[in-house]
Design an enzyme around this catalytic site. Structure first.
Site, mmCIF file in Angstrom:
data_model
loop_
_atom_site.group_PDB
_atom_site.id
_atom_site.type_symbol
_atom_site.label_atom_id
_atom_site.label_comp_id
_atom_site.label_asym_id
_atom_site.label_seq_id
_atom_site.Cartn_x
_atom_site.Cartn_y
_atom_site.Cartn_z
ATOM 1 N N GLY A 34 0.825 -1.198 0.000
ATOM 2 C CA GLY A 34 0.000 0.000 0.000
ATOM 3 C C GLY A 34 0.860 1.249 0.000
ATOM 4 N N SER A 35 0.399 2.272 0.714
ATOM 5 C CA SER A 35 1.065 3.577 0.664
ATOM 6 C C SER A 35 2.433 3.601 1.328
ATOM 7 C CB SER A 35 0.163 4.637 1.307
ATOM 8 O OG SER A 35 -1.008 4.813 0.535
#
Length: 606
Positions: A305-306
């Protein structure tokens, strides 16, 4: 017709005498036979005592001379401060010569009672092995219990000394250490990785045993025993317990499926803590399942993810096209259509600097930066940080993760990898990537051994790495997605991540992985921590809400335990300074509704 009888002949003097053998004539014959028998006995005795002496001596030795193993203790495993994590304790195994025990069948009930075995089952067990000279009856009994069995003095019953592994920290260090089998050989974890070092080599000696099986004399030592060597790990038992306690508490609170946490020493690459949940008790391995024994921090992969965005930014800054403040990236109203696919942020951020892309965790901004760069360059940057390769920690079963070869990337894949989809990392790989940024772009291979010779190599320019760490500080400040990661008196750099869980044919709509990766203190990095919690169901699923608080609590304690000097005294980002008579109020950051809202706006959708 009458039979004519013979009459003795007469001598000249008129006396009659016998014509058969006389006693005088028989004597030489008897004497000859005796001499011949005596000669045969002497010859046979000479043959047995001289000619065939070695043969019969070997036969006797084969019945009473035995070569037995001299057991050795497995080496102790210590944490970095000398606290024992795995020790070997002496035990006794009860063995039998089945035939001899069956010859004393009337003693079997008493033996069975002392061993806690059904007498009929014990007899059947011995009968099935009646042709053997050795059989185990009970492995690894306590010396006191074994003494009671041997006190019965039953022919054919003996005791054999062995060692059993004991883990004082139980399930807290289970996944790191692994465990041994009943023969004291490593089966998983570091017990397996360093089995040759820890196990040592048993010795051997020849002994003479009586018909009861008791050793009556040591004849000679065949091979000297070599005890196992001790091992000092980089693990800090205190920090390990902190990580275990806080991660367990959060998993239970959020009703998550599983979780893991890794803490690295920035300067050395030493692993100070590694926790995986659910866990198991290595002192009772048979009560656990394979899933519980899996060390998720090194074997399980996750789309980051981020938390991937700082590495995309490293490529951007290294290319020379970007600085932390320019050029601006247009993220529009939070939705961007690219090649028929929708990439979105959960809020409209408009024009963002590269620093703002990290602060607001903009998927659109990260994708646009990546697509503006040469594909090969982005791929090589990711590979340089170790993605798609084993970290070479030496842990058995470590996964290499997955990173598709750059020449096969489609543009949309390059865009989604920029914000953490389309590649897989282990928590250890992710932690090592952040440790590389924290150490001015220098990468160390993670190690479990204290003081290990760990060559380093420069991955990105020191200036690029230092700028990214400063950019990541803004993520924990007001307006960032990780205000719950703040630690009193210390600056924190980090990044939240929230990603849909991959399923067959796509992604689950309502199952997420919550991540946080952080560096403390941000101005003089000492520690890196990564928290991964899979599928939290209660209290939110965003990394800033679920994983960041675990990081905050664990690292706050770790900094105190390691006596790391504060670098941020008098500053408190959330809601401004929170001072009372010059002191911070409380030990944890106050709630920040704005920060929580920012965490929940973190882009997670594809």
């Amino acid at each position: 017709m009458k039979r004519r009888e013979r009459t003795p002949a007469k001598s000249a003097g008129g006396r009659r005498h016998s014509t058969g053998p006389s006693a005088r004539r028989r004597m030489p014959l008897v004497v000859g036979l005796l001499v011949l028998a005596s000669t045969g006995l002497v010859a046979r005795a000479f043959d047995l005592q001289v000619v065939q002496k070695q043969f019969y001596q070997n036969q006797a030795d084969a019945r009473f001379l035995r070569e037995v193993k001299i057991p050795v203790s497995r080496g102790t495993i210590f944490d970095r401060n000398g606290e024992p994590l795995a020790v070997s304790t002496p035990m006794v195994s009860i063995t039998a010569v089945p035939g001899e025990v069956l010859d004393n069948a009337d003693r079997i009930p008493a033996l069975a009672q002392t061993l806690g075995i059904d007498p009929d089952q014990l007899k059947q067990y011995l009968e099935r092995r009646s042709t053997r000279e050795f059989a185990y009856l009970r492995r690894q009994m306590s010396p006191e219990a074994a003494k009671a069995v041997l006190a019965l003095d039953i022919p054919g019953i003996n005791g054999q000394r062995e060692y059993k592994r004991y883990y004082p920290s139980g399930d807290v260090t289970a996944h790191v250490l692994g465990f041994t089998n009943i023969d004291d050989h490593g089966q998983e974890g570091l017990e397996l990785a360093f089995d040759g070092w820890l196990a040592g080599k048993p010795g051997a000696k020849r002994v003479i045993r009586d018909r009861m099986g008791h050793t009556v004399e040591d004849v000679e030592q065949v091979r000297a025993p070599q005890p196992g060597k001790s091992l000092t790990l980089s693990i800090d038992r205190r920090i390990q317990f902190l990580a275990y306690s806080e991660l367990k508490s959060q998993i239970e609170k959020s009703q998550a499926d599983s979780g893991s946490m890794v803490i690295l020493d920035v300067a050395t690459g030493e692993i100070l803590a590694m926790v995986s949940l659910p866990t198991f008790n290595p002192n009772a391995v048979n009560d656990s399942t394979p899933a519980e024994r899996r060390n998720r921090a090194v074997t399980d992969v996750v789309e980051p993810g981020s938390t991937m965005k700082p590495f995309t930014m490293a490529a951007g800054l290294s290319s020379g096209k970007y600085t932390p403040t320019t050029p601006l990236i247009d993220t529009g109203k939070g939705v961007w259509y690219f090649q028929g696919h929708k990439i979105r942020d959960d809020t409209a951020n408009g024009m963002l600097t590269p620093t703002g892309v990290l602060t607001k965790s903009s998927n659109i901004g990260a994708a646009k930066i990546s697509l503006s760069l040469d594909t090969k360059f982005v791929y090589e940057t990711y590979r340089a940080f170790g993605f798609g390769n084993s970290t070479e920690s030496g842990f058995p079963g470590e996964s290499s993760g997955y990173l598709k070869i750059g020449r096969d990337w489609r543009p949309f894949e390059q865009a989604t990898m920029a914000f953490g989809y389309g590649l897989n990392l282990t928590p250890l790989q992710l932690a090592n990537g952040y440790a590389t940024l924290a150490d001015h772009g220098v990468m160390h291979s993670p190690t479990f051994i204290k003081g290990d010779d760990n060559p380093a190599r420069q991955i990105v320019a020191p200036q690029v790495a230092d700028e990214i760490v400063k950019m990541l500080e803004t993520v924990t400040e007001p307006g960032g997605t990780a205000t719950r990661a703040q630690i009193a008196n210390y600056s924190v750099a980090g990044k939240t991540g929230t990603a849909h869980q991959a399923t067959a044919g796509g992604y689950a709509k309502n199952a997420y992985n919550a991540l946080f990766a952080g560096i403390v203190p941000a101005t003089h990095p000492r520690l890196v921590g990564v928290v991964v919690i899979k599928n939290p169901r209660v209290g939110g699923y965003f990394g800033g809400l679920v994983s960041a608080p675990v990081f905050q609590k664990v690292m706050s304690g770790a900094l105190r335990l390691l006596d790391v000097p504060p670098d941020n005294i008098g500053r408190w980002y959330v809601g401004g300074p929170k001072m009372s008579n010059g002191s911070l109020v409380g030990n944890a950051p106050p709630r920040d509704p704005a920060g929580d809202a920012a965490a929940m706006r973190e882009g997670v959708a594809l």
